[in-house]
Motif scaffolding. Structure first.
Motif, PDB file in Angstrom:
ATOM      1  N   PRO A   1      -0.384  -0.613 -19.475  1.00  0.00           N
ATOM      2  CA  PRO A   1       0.099  -0.644 -17.837  1.00  0.00           C
ATOM      3  C   PRO A   1      -1.334  -1.230 -17.223  1.00  0.00           C
ATOM      4  CG  PRO A   1       0.402   1.398 -18.803  1.00  0.00           C
ATOM      5  CD  PRO A   1      -0.119   0.776 -19.847  1.00  0.00           C
ATOM      6  N   ALA A   2      -0.841  -1.825 -15.956  1.00  0.00           N
ATOM      7  CA  ALA A   2      -2.074  -2.264 -15.136  1.00  0.00           C
ATOM      8  C   ALA A   2      -2.660  -1.097 -14.523  1.00  0.00           C
ATOM      9  CB  ALA A   2      -1.275  -3.207 -14.099  1.00  0.00           C
ATOM     10  N   PRO A   3      -4.225  -1.166 -14.374  1.00  0.00           N
ATOM     11  CA  PRO A   3      -4.957  -0.357 -13.551  1.00  0.00           C
ATOM     12  C   PRO A   3      -4.134  -0.240 -12.163  1.00  0.00           C
ATOM     13  CG  PRO A   3      -6.410  -2.051 -14.934  1.00  0.00           C
ATOM     14  CD  PRO A   3      -4.920  -2.425 -14.937  1.00  0.00           C
ATOM     15  N   ASN A   4      -4.544   1.073 -11.673  1.00  0.00           N
ATOM     16  CA  ASN A   4      -4.019   1.272 -10.145  1.00  0.00           C
ATOM     17  C   ASN A   4      -5.231   1.823  -9.532  1.00  0.00           C
ATOM     18  OD1 ASN A   4      -2.165   1.232  -7.990  1.00  0.00           O
ATOM     19  ND2 ASN A   4      -1.291   3.109  -8.859  1.00  0.00           N
ATOM     20  N   PRO A   5      -6.273   1.008  -9.218  1.00  0.00           N
ATOM     21  CA  PRO A   5      -7.363   1.847  -8.778  1.00  0.00           C
ATOM     22  C   PRO A   5      -7.179   2.022  -6.907  1.00  0.00           C
ATOM     23  CG  PRO A   5      -7.731  -0.516  -8.720  1.00  0.00           C
ATOM     24  CD  PRO A   5      -6.507  -0.112  -9.119  1.00  0.00           C
ATOM     25  N   ALA A   6      -7.720   3.186  -6.398  1.00  0.00           N
ATOM     26  CA  ALA A   6      -7.539   3.255  -5.092  1.00  0.00           C
ATOM     27  C   ALA A   6      -8.439   2.198  -4.179  1.00  0.00           C
ATOM     28  CB  ALA A   6      -8.402   4.793  -4.751  1.00  0.00           C
ATOM     29  N   LEU A   7      -7.794   1.971  -3.238  1.00  0.00           N
ATOM     30  CA  LEU A   7      -8.282   0.874  -2.331  1.00  0.00           C
ATOM     31  C   LEU A   7      -8.385   1.510  -0.748  1.00  0.00           C
ATOM     32  CD1 LEU A   7      -6.234  -2.252  -3.164  1.00  0.00           C
ATOM     33  CD2 LEU A   7      -8.363  -1.627  -4.100  1.00  0.00           C
ATOM     34  N   VAL A   8      -9.197   1.113  -0.206  1.00  0.00           N
ATOM     35  CA  VAL A   8      -9.457   1.283   1.460  1.00  0.00           C
ATOM     36  C   VAL A   8      -8.947   0.136   2.290  1.00  0.00           C
ATOM     37  CG1 VAL A   8     -10.988   2.083   3.308  1.00  0.00           C
ATOM     38  CG2 VAL A   8     -11.394   2.843   1.030  1.00  0.00           C
ATOM     39  N   ARG A   9      -7.936   0.447   3.191  1.00  0.00           N
ATOM     40  CA  ARG A   9      -7.679  -0.680   4.277  1.00  0.00           C
ATOM     41  C   ARG A   9      -8.380  -0.795   5.072  1.00  0.00           C
ATOM     42  NH1 ARG A   9      -2.331   2.124   3.456  1.00  0.00           N
ATOM     43  NH2 ARG A   9      -0.916   0.593   2.457  1.00  0.00           N
ATOM     44  N   LEU A  10      -8.900  -2.149   5.396  1.00  0.00           N
ATOM     45  CA  LEU A  10      -9.846  -2.407   6.467  1.00  0.00           C
ATOM     46  C   LEU A  10      -9.318  -2.396   8.015  1.00  0.00           C
ATOM     47  CD1 LEU A  10     -11.461  -5.710   4.848  1.00  0.00           C
ATOM     48  CD2 LEU A  10     -12.323  -3.406   5.058  1.00  0.00           C
ATOM     49  N   SER A  11      -8.085  -2.429   7.927  1.00  0.00           N
ATOM     50  CA  SER A  11      -7.413  -2.366   9.252  1.00  0.00           C
ATOM     51  C   SER A  11      -7.565  -0.849   9.897  1.00  0.00           C
ATOM     52  CB  SER A  11      -5.909  -2.846   9.345  1.00  0.00           C
ATOM     53  OG  SER A  11      -5.232  -1.787   8.476  1.00  0.00           O
ATOM     54  N   ASP A  12      -7.398   0.197   9.051  1.00  0.00           N
ATOM     55  CA  ASP A  12      -7.429   1.463   9.664  1.00  0.00           C
ATOM     56  C   ASP A  12      -8.303   2.551   8.752  1.00  0.00           C
ATOM     57  OD1 ASP A  12      -5.703   1.846   7.586  1.00  0.00           O
ATOM     58  OD2 ASP A  12      -4.140   2.319   8.696  1.00  0.00           O
ATOM     59  N   GLY A  13      -8.606   2.060   7.579  1.00  0.00           N
ATOM     60  CA  GLY A  13      -9.449   2.854   6.700  1.00  0.00           C
ATOM     61  C   GLY A  13      -8.731   4.056   5.777  1.00  0.00           C
ATOM     62  N   SER A  14      -7.690   3.795   5.817  1.00  0.00           N
ATOM     63  CA  SER A  14      -6.678   4.656   5.012  1.00  0.00           C
ATOM     64  C   SER A  14      -6.622   4.406   3.652  1.00  0.00           C
ATOM     65  CB  SER A  14      -5.276   4.718   5.695  1.00  0.00           C
ATOM     66  OG  SER A  14      -4.754   3.409   5.424  1.00  0.00           O
ATOM     67  N   GLU A  15      -6.302   5.184   2.859  1.00  0.00           N
ATOM     68  CA  GLU A  15      -6.571   4.899   1.395  1.00  0.00           C
ATOM     69  C   GLU A  15      -5.166   4.568   0.899  1.00  0.00           C
ATOM     70  OE1 GLU A  15      -7.302   7.370  -2.391  1.00  0.00           O
ATOM     71  OE2 GLU A  15      -9.238   7.387  -1.201  1.00  0.00           O
ATOM     72  N   CYS A  16      -4.990   3.527  -0.147  1.00  0.00           N
ATOM     73  CA  CYS A  16      -3.799   3.083  -0.608  1.00  0.00           C
ATOM     74  C   CYS A  16      -4.064   2.905  -2.303  1.00  0.00           C
ATOM     75  CB  CYS A  16      -3.039   2.167   0.010  1.00  0.00           C
ATOM     76  SG  CYS A  16      -3.894   0.484  -0.195  1.00  0.00           S
ATOM     77  N   ARG A  17      -2.977   2.646  -2.952  1.00  0.00           N
ATOM     78  CA  ARG A  17      -3.271   2.294  -4.366  1.00  0.00           C
ATOM     79  C   ARG A  17      -2.965   0.632  -4.608  1.00  0.00           C
ATOM     80  NH1 ARG A  17      -6.152   6.048  -6.779  1.00  0.00           N
ATOM     81  NH2 ARG A  17      -5.426   5.698  -8.905  1.00  0.00           N
ATOM     82  N   LEU A  18      -3.422   0.190  -5.534  1.00  0.00           N
ATOM     83  CA  LEU A  18      -3.408  -1.188  -5.718  1.00  0.00           C
ATOM     84  C   LEU A  18      -1.865  -1.598  -5.820  1.00  0.00           C
ATOM     85  CD1 LEU A  18      -4.366  -4.109  -6.022  1.00  0.00           C
ATOM     86  CD2 LEU A  18      -4.739  -3.716  -8.400  1.00  0.00           C
ATOM     87  N   LEU A  19      -1.364  -1.152  -6.630  1.00  0.00           N
ATOM     88  CA  LEU A  19       0.099  -1.477  -6.870  1.00  0.00           C
ATOM     89  C   LEU A  19       1.134  -1.106  -5.735  1.00  0.00           C
ATOM     90  CD1 LEU A  19       0.180  -0.530 -10.881  1.00  0.00           C
ATOM     91  CD2 LEU A  19      -0.090  -2.520  -9.800  1.00  0.00           C
ATOM     92  N   ASP A  20       0.613  -0.214  -4.908  1.00  0.00           N
ATOM     93  CA  ASP A  20       1.487   0.050  -3.890  1.00  0.00           C
ATOM     94  C   ASP A  20       1.651  -1.331  -2.971  1.00  0.00           C
ATOM     95  OD1 ASP A  20       1.335   2.508  -4.321  1.00  0.00           O
ATOM     96  OD2 ASP A  20       0.013   3.078  -2.665  1.00  0.00           O
ATOM     97  N   LEU A  21       0.785  -2.217  -3.222  1.00  0.00           N
ATOM     98  CA  LEU A  21       1.094  -3.421  -2.426  1.00  0.00           C
ATOM     99  C   LEU A  21       1.913  -4.509  -3.214  1.00  0.00           C
ATOM    100  CD1 LEU A  21      -2.783  -4.191  -1.878  1.00  0.00           C
ATOM    101  CD2 LEU A  21      -1.113  -3.079  -0.286  1.00  0.00           C
ATOM    102  N   ALA A  22       2.256  -4.225  -4.373  1.00  0.00           N
ATOM    103  CA  ALA A  22       3.275  -5.001  -4.982  1.00  0.00           C
ATOM    104  C   ALA A  22       4.773  -4.780  -4.396  1.00  0.00           C
ATOM    105  CB  ALA A  22       3.460  -4.558  -6.504  1.00  0.00           C
ATOM    106  N   LYS A  23       5.475  -5.777  -4.542  1.00  0.00           N
ATOM    107  CA  LYS A  23       6.810  -5.871  -3.862  1.00  0.00           C
ATOM    108  C   LYS A  23       7.771  -6.365  -4.919  1.00  0.00           C
ATOM    109  CE  LYS A  23       5.919  -4.858   0.485  1.00  0.00           C
ATOM    110  NZ  LYS A  23       5.423  -3.427   0.773  1.00  0.00           N
ATOM    111  N   ALA A  24       9.001  -5.891  -5.170  1.00  0.00           N
ATOM    112  CA  ALA A  24       9.970  -6.524  -6.122  1.00  0.00           C
ATOM    113  C   ALA A  24      10.462  -7.929  -5.720  1.00  0.00           C
ATOM    114  CB  ALA A  24      11.331  -5.571  -6.043  1.00  0.00           C
TER     115      ALA A  24
END
Length: 127
Positions: A92-115
């Motif tokens: 499985p692909a790594p899913n590190p935590a990221l910080v959005r530059l726009s508002d400083g909120s945290e998200c996960r890398l794979l949250d950005l993937a779309k079907a």
């Protein structure tokens, strides 16, 4: 062969941690002793003139002694994470935590993937 690489990463971890300490101390000293030279070397005129919202805090706080511990902690955590990360073909692909530059909120890398749309990560620079 893969096991030897894992062991080597743990052997080099103390050296990475010492490097982080030395880097942070030398960076703080250099900025405080030679601020004009430092900013000419690391920041383009456009960065200083535009005072864009991402570079202005860096330029303002890079030599501030109150941030040395935060920088040190960040470098230590990165060194430890780099040592402990494992990615193997077919796993499985790594899913590190990221910080959005726009508002400083945290998200996960794979949250950005779309079907139906590949997720492309560019580690290069466009400047």
């Amino acid at each position: 062969m893969a096991d030897a690489w894992v062991v080597a990463r743990y052997i080099f971890l103390p050296f990475k941690l010492v490097r982080a300490v030395l880097f942070n101390i030398s960076l703080t000293i250099a900025v405080n002793l030679f601020p004009e030279t430092f900013f000419k070397f690391f920041f383009k005129e456009q960065d200083k003139n535009d005072l864009n919202k991402y570079m202005a805090p860096v330029a303002r706080n890079v030599g501030n002694l109150s941030y040395i511990w935060q920088r040190m902690k960040m470098h230590w955590l990165c060194a430890v994470r780099e040592t402990t990360m494992i990615a193997e073909q077919g796993s499985p692909a790594p899913n590190p935590a990221l910080v959005r530059l726009s508002d400083g909120s945290e998200c996960r890398l794979l949250d950005l993937a779309k079907a139906g749309r590949p997720l492309v990560i560019n580690f290069g620079s466009c400047t």
